[in-house]
Design an enzyme around this catalytic site. Sequence first.
Site, PDB file in Angstrom:
ATOM      1  N   PRO A   1      25.372   7.918  -6.189  1.00  0.00           N
ATOM      2  CA  PRO A   1      25.081   9.332  -6.102  1.00  0.00           C
ATOM      3  C   PRO A   1      24.173   9.804  -7.226  1.00  0.00           C
ATOM      4  O   PRO A   1      24.380   9.476  -8.386  1.00  0.00           O
ATOM      5  CB  PRO A   1      26.461   9.987  -6.213  1.00  0.00           C
ATOM      6  N   GLU A   2      23.184  10.581  -6.845  1.00  0.00           N
ATOM      7  CA  GLU A   2      22.311  11.247  -7.802  1.00  0.00           C
ATOM      8  C   GLU A   2      22.714  12.732  -7.804  1.00  0.00           C
ATOM      9  O   GLU A   2      23.715  13.096  -7.197  1.00  0.00           O
ATOM     10  CB  GLU A   2      20.844  11.054  -7.397  1.00  0.00           C
TER      11      GLU A   2
ATOM     12  N   LYS B   1      24.887  13.700 -13.550  1.00  0.00           N
ATOM     13  CA  LYS B   1      25.564  13.076 -12.416  1.00  0.00           C
ATOM     14  C   LYS B   1      27.071  12.977 -12.650  1.00  0.00           C
ATOM     15  O   LYS B   1      27.751  12.203 -11.997  1.00  0.00           O
ATOM     16  CB  LYS B   1      24.979  11.674 -12.165  1.00  0.00           C
TER      17      LYS B   1
ATOM     18  N   ARG C   1      13.512  -1.572 -10.277  1.00  0.00           N
ATOM     19  CA  ARG C   1      14.113  -0.947  -9.097  1.00  0.00           C
ATOM     20  C   ARG C   1      13.193  -1.031  -7.907  1.00  0.00           C
ATOM     21  O   ARG C   1      11.963  -0.985  -8.056  1.00  0.00           O
ATOM     22  CB  ARG C   1      14.403   0.543  -9.363  1.00  0.00           C
TER      23      ARG C   1
END
Length: 318
Positions: A2-3, A58, A305
């Site tokens: 989750p961001e 976050k 990434r």
Amino acid sequence: MPELPEVETIRIGLAKLLPGLEIKDVWHDWTKSFPNAPADVKNFLIGAKVKEVRRRAKVLIIDLSTKYSLIIHLKMTGQLVFVSKNQQKLETRKKKLVKKANSQFLIPNSSEAGRFGGGHPTDSLIGKLPDKSTRVILTFKDGRRLFFNDQRKFGWMRLLPTLEIPEIDFMKKVGPEPLEDDFTLKVFVERLKRRQNSSIKAALLDQSVLAGVGNIYADESLWAAKIHPTIPVKQVSRSKLANLYEAIPTILCLAIEAGGSTDRNYLDAQGKKGSYLSLAKAFRKEGVPCPRCGTIIEKIRVAGRGTHICPKCQKLTK
DNA sequence: CACTTGACCTGTCCGC
DNA sequence: TGCGGACAGGTCAAGT
């Protein structure tokens, strides 16, 4: 996983559900998921009432009536799902009845399409909780339960005096909230100065530059601002930085409206998936035409990434 | 100091 | 169908 938009969606959900509820019991298994749980954690939590549910970056913060708070980082695969026993019973019952209907009314070996069932894809998960990814369960006085699930065990929950939260390392160094008024273009440019030589994508992922942007929304923002993710910060023109500054909060807000992004694991507080990925322009769109120019989106590797770009819109030159 | 890489974990998917 | 390796949305510590 989750961001900011996912954590904010969970916060909105929990803020409607938890305040006023009294904790009746607590269970946790994996030590690292609740690393600072005191041996007498129950004494700290049982009887405490939830006052407020907040978010910073976050991280979720559940303030309790005891002047302590639970702070929670979901990392990659964490979930916080709140359900009542009745909901769970209903799901189990529904499942049984559907199974029975299928065996009674359908000819054997009929195709999937001809069967009853389906429903919301996460309904079945709610019926099954706790499952093997469940790390912490808070049970409230009215019987409802909050499940902290985390398949990869990267996430954590900890108990802290509310007043000490701003003192922890994470809070001291985390950057401005991109949706708050004090996140100005000037602040953004200033914060980026600490990462002049790294790629613009690495800088966006750096939580000390700004809070809450992760891999999905970094790719989406860079696509929107037409910036190649590998360009060093110092080579990005002022006008492109201004575009990026506009794009970030816009995309984060769109994602919150959509209830966040669900790839595999993310669920909101009621166990529902988010739909932002169906709106995404670049993230996970490799092989698909860019919605702006029709060029095929490519997947590359930046800052360790997976990174998605339109090679035509996001040129390597400034 | 600035910056990048590997480690923390489990599950899934892909090629052989 | 089984097996090895790469990969997955985040953050630290340790490395260059």
